[in-house]
Design a protein around this motif. Structure first.
Motif, PDB file in Angstrom:
ATOM      1  N   GLU A  46       0.829  -1.204   0.000  1.00  0.00           N
ATOM      2  CA  GLU A  46       0.000   0.000   0.000  1.00  0.00           C
ATOM      3  C   GLU A  46       0.866   1.257   0.000  1.00  0.00           C
ATOM      4  OE1 GLU A  46      -4.043  -0.418   2.260  1.00  0.00           O
ATOM      5  OE2 GLU A  46      -2.512  -1.508   3.398  1.00  0.00           O
ATOM      6  N   GLN A  47       1.900   1.273   0.809  1.00  0.00           N
ATOM      7  CA  GLN A  47       2.766   2.452   0.890  1.00  0.00           C
ATOM      8  C   GLN A  47       3.492   2.684  -0.424  1.00  0.00           C
ATOM      9  OE1 GLN A  47       2.819   4.675   3.564  1.00  0.00           O
ATOM     10  NE2 GLN A  47       3.748   5.875   1.920  1.00  0.00           N
ATOM     11  N   CYS A  48       4.001   1.619  -1.027  1.00  0.00           N
ATOM     12  CA  CYS A  48       4.694   1.750  -2.310  1.00  0.00           C
ATOM     13  C   CYS A  48       3.743   2.300  -3.369  1.00  0.00           C
ATOM     14  CB  CYS A  48       5.253   0.400  -2.737  1.00  0.00           C
ATOM     15  SG  CYS A  48       6.179   0.460  -4.293  1.00  0.00           S
ATOM     16  N   ALA A  49       2.526   1.766  -3.406  1.00  0.00           N
ATOM     17  CA  ALA A  49       1.539   2.238  -4.384  1.00  0.00           C
ATOM     18  C   ALA A  49       1.206   3.713  -4.152  1.00  0.00           C
ATOM     19  CB  ALA A  49       0.281   1.379  -4.319  1.00  0.00           C
ATOM     20  N   LYS A  50       1.041   4.109  -2.890  1.00  0.00           N
ATOM     21  CA  LYS A  50       0.779   5.527  -2.569  1.00  0.00           C
ATOM     22  C   LYS A  50       1.938   6.395  -3.044  1.00  0.00           C
ATOM     23  CE  LYS A  50      -2.047   4.893   1.546  1.00  0.00           C
ATOM     24  NZ  LYS A  50      -2.097   5.021   3.008  1.00  0.00           N
ATOM     25  N   ASP A  51       3.160   5.947  -2.741  1.00  0.00           N
ATOM     26  CA  ASP A  51       4.347   6.708  -3.128  1.00  0.00           C
ATOM     27  C   ASP A  51       4.465   6.855  -4.643  1.00  0.00           C
ATOM     28  OD1 ASP A  51       4.956   6.888  -0.430  1.00  0.00           O
ATOM     29  OD2 ASP A  51       6.568   5.386  -0.504  1.00  0.00           O
ATOM     30  N   ASN A  52       3.907   5.876  -5.376  1.00  0.00           N
ATOM     31  CA  ASN A  52       3.950   5.903  -6.833  1.00  0.00           C
ATOM     32  C   ASN A  52       2.710   6.553  -7.438  1.00  0.00           C
ATOM     33  OD1 ASN A  52       6.509   4.763  -7.267  1.00  0.00           O
ATOM     34  ND2 ASN A  52       5.714   2.706  -6.970  1.00  0.00           N
ATOM     35  N   GLY A  53       1.884   7.191  -6.600  1.00  0.00           N
ATOM     36  CA  GLY A  53       0.749   7.954  -7.101  1.00  0.00           C
ATOM     37  C   GLY A  53      -0.479   7.142  -7.482  1.00  0.00           C
ATOM     38  N   ALA A  54      -0.664   5.989  -6.850  1.00  0.00           N
ATOM     39  CA  ALA A  54      -1.800   5.130  -7.186  1.00  0.00           C
ATOM     40  C   ALA A  54      -3.134   5.817  -6.912  1.00  0.00           C
ATOM     41  CB  ALA A  54      -1.723   3.827  -6.398  1.00  0.00           C
ATOM     42  N   GLU A  55      -4.097   5.492  -7.765  1.00  0.00           N
ATOM     43  CA  GLU A  55      -5.446   6.003  -7.597  1.00  0.00           C
ATOM     44  C   GLU A  55      -6.164   5.259  -6.479  1.00  0.00           C
ATOM     45  OE1 GLU A  55      -5.334   4.664 -11.200  1.00  0.00           O
ATOM     46  OE2 GLU A  55      -4.932   6.522 -12.255  1.00  0.00           O
ATOM     47  N   LYS A  56      -7.256   5.814  -6.021  1.00  0.00           N
ATOM     48  CA  LYS A  56      -8.038   5.257  -4.916  1.00  0.00           C
ATOM     49  C   LYS A  56      -8.429   3.799  -5.180  1.00  0.00           C
ATOM     50  CE  LYS A  56     -12.382   5.923  -2.478  1.00  0.00           C
ATOM     51  NZ  LYS A  56     -13.624   6.684  -2.429  1.00  0.00           N
ATOM     52  N   GLU A  57      -8.853   3.491  -6.400  1.00  0.00           N
ATOM     53  CA  GLU A  57      -9.302   2.138  -6.727  1.00  0.00           C
ATOM     54  C   GLU A  57      -8.172   1.124  -6.577  1.00  0.00           C
ATOM     55  OE1 GLU A  57      -9.688   4.774  -8.803  1.00  0.00           O
ATOM     56  OE2 GLU A  57     -11.862   5.093  -8.791  1.00  0.00           O
ATOM     57  N   VAL A  58      -6.975   1.512  -6.962  1.00  0.00           N
ATOM     58  CA  VAL A  58      -5.820   0.620  -6.844  1.00  0.00           C
ATOM     59  C   VAL A  58      -5.503   0.386  -5.372  1.00  0.00           C
ATOM     60  CG1 VAL A  58      -3.343   0.389  -7.303  1.00  0.00           C
ATOM     61  CG2 VAL A  58      -4.861   1.287  -9.076  1.00  0.00           C
ATOM     62  N   LEU A  59      -5.519   1.445  -4.585  1.00  0.00           N
ATOM     63  CA  LEU A  59      -5.241   1.313  -3.150  1.00  0.00           C
ATOM     64  C   LEU A  59      -6.298   0.445  -2.470  1.00  0.00           C
ATOM     65  CD1 LEU A  59      -4.151   4.979  -2.421  1.00  0.00           C
ATOM     66  CD2 LEU A  59      -2.671   2.967  -2.645  1.00  0.00           C
ATOM     67  N   GLU A  60      -7.548   0.583  -2.867  1.00  0.00           N
ATOM     68  CA  GLU A  60      -8.612  -0.246  -2.294  1.00  0.00           C
ATOM     69  C   GLU A  60      -8.410  -1.713  -2.660  1.00  0.00           C
ATOM     70  OE1 GLU A  60     -12.194   1.589  -3.725  1.00  0.00           O
ATOM     71  OE2 GLU A  60     -12.127   3.152  -2.177  1.00  0.00           O
ATOM     72  N   THR A  61      -7.973  -1.975  -3.886  1.00  0.00           N
ATOM     73  CA  THR A  61      -7.711  -3.347  -4.310  1.00  0.00           C
ATOM     74  C   THR A  61      -6.598  -3.958  -3.473  1.00  0.00           C
ATOM     75  OG1 THR A  61      -8.451  -2.917  -6.569  1.00  0.00           O
ATOM     76  CG2 THR A  61      -6.979  -4.795  -6.250  1.00  0.00           C
ATOM     77  N   ILE A  62      -5.530  -3.234  -3.292  1.00  0.00           N
ATOM     78  CA  ILE A  62      -4.414  -3.744  -2.485  1.00  0.00           C
ATOM     79  C   ILE A  62      -4.870  -3.937  -1.043  1.00  0.00           C
ATOM     80  CG2 ILE A  62      -2.114  -3.217  -1.568  1.00  0.00           C
ATOM     81  CD1 ILE A  62      -1.593  -1.732  -4.262  1.00  0.00           C
ATOM     82  N   HIS A  63      -5.625  -3.002  -0.525  1.00  0.00           N
ATOM     83  CA  HIS A  63      -6.103  -3.106   0.863  1.00  0.00           C
ATOM     84  C   HIS A  63      -6.975  -4.351   1.062  1.00  0.00           C
ATOM     85  CE1 HIS A  63      -6.925  -1.634   4.862  1.00  0.00           C
ATOM     86  NE2 HIS A  63      -8.206  -1.931   4.657  1.00  0.00           N
ATOM     87  N   GLY A  64      -7.670  -4.772   0.010  1.00  0.00           N
ATOM     88  CA  GLY A  64      -8.530  -5.954   0.097  1.00  0.00           C
ATOM     89  C   GLY A  64      -7.787  -7.274   0.032  1.00  0.00           C
ATOM     90  N   MET A  65      -6.491  -7.234  -0.252  1.00  0.00           N
ATOM     91  CA  MET A  65      -5.698  -8.457  -0.319  1.00  0.00           C
ATOM     92  C   MET A  65      -5.447  -8.986   1.087  1.00  0.00           C
ATOM     93  SD  MET A  65      -2.883  -7.582  -3.225  1.00  0.00           S
ATOM     94  CE  MET A  65      -3.357  -7.318  -4.915  1.00  0.00           C
ATOM     95  N   PRO A  66      -5.172 -10.288   1.197  1.00  0.00           N
ATOM     96  CA  PRO A  66      -4.922 -10.850   2.528  1.00  0.00           C
ATOM     97  C   PRO A  66      -3.691 -10.239   3.184  1.00  0.00           C
ATOM     98  CG  PRO A  66      -4.577 -12.501   0.807  1.00  0.00           C
ATOM     99  CD  PRO A  66      -5.059 -11.263   0.137  1.00  0.00           C
ATOM    100  N   ASP A  67      -3.742 -10.149   4.499  1.00  0.00           N
ATOM    101  CA  ASP A  67      -2.600  -9.658   5.256  1.00  0.00           C
ATOM    102  C   ASP A  67      -1.563 -10.770   5.307  1.00  0.00           C
ATOM    103  OD1 ASP A  67      -1.239  -7.722   6.615  1.00  0.00           O
ATOM    104  OD2 ASP A  67      -2.258  -8.034   8.515  1.00  0.00           O
ATOM    105  N   GLY A  68      -0.327 -10.417   5.308  1.00  0.00           N
ATOM    106  CA  GLY A  68       0.741 -11.407   5.357  1.00  0.00           C
ATOM    107  C   GLY A  68       1.907 -10.966   4.515  1.00  0.00           C
ATOM    108  N   LYS A  69       2.870 -11.857   4.346  1.00  0.00           N
ATOM    109  CA  LYS A  69       4.073 -11.552   3.563  1.00  0.00           C
ATOM    110  C   LYS A  69       3.916 -12.031   2.130  1.00  0.00           C
ATOM    111  CE  LYS A  69       6.846  -9.655   6.552  1.00  0.00           C
ATOM    112  NZ  LYS A  69       7.269  -8.291   6.443  1.00  0.00           N
ATOM    113  N   PHE A  70       4.333 -11.188   1.214  1.00  0.00           N
ATOM    114  CA  PHE A  70       4.382 -11.515  -0.206  1.00  0.00           C
ATOM    115  C   PHE A  70       5.857 -11.650  -0.547  1.00  0.00           C
ATOM    116  CE2 PHE A  70       0.490  -9.218   0.557  1.00  0.00           C
ATOM    117  CZ  PHE A  70      -0.447  -9.915  -0.194  1.00  0.00           C
TER     118      PHE A  70
END
Length: 68
Positions: A30-54
């Motif tokens: 989420e932080q990387c996407a924010k730093d790269n100027g992601a739109e609200k929809e992209v941030l919401e998609t990432i936020h909906g992903m499971p918590d854990g390590k990728f």
């Protein structure tokens, strides 16, 4: 400009995660996407992903697929 329908195309996610260091948590994504100027929809998609390590971008795309 939003790519794909409603900003949810996989290319949209990877575009805003350029430069991401792995392994990463969902919060890191989420932080990387924010730093790269992601739109609200992209941030919401990432936020909906499971918590854990990728471990890789492939893990991110698997989680994205499960959400959609």
């Amino acid at each position: 400009m939003t790519r794909g329908l409603g900003g949810h195309a996989p290319a949209n996610i990877t575009h805003y995660l350029k430069g991401m260091d792995f392994p990463a948590s969902r919060q890191d994504l989420e932080q990387c996407a924010k730093d790269n100027g992601a739109e609200k929809e992209v941030l919401e998609t990432i936020h909906g992903m499971p918590d854990g390590k990728f471990e890789t971008m492939a893990d991110v795309m698997k989680a994205y697929g499960k959400e959609h």
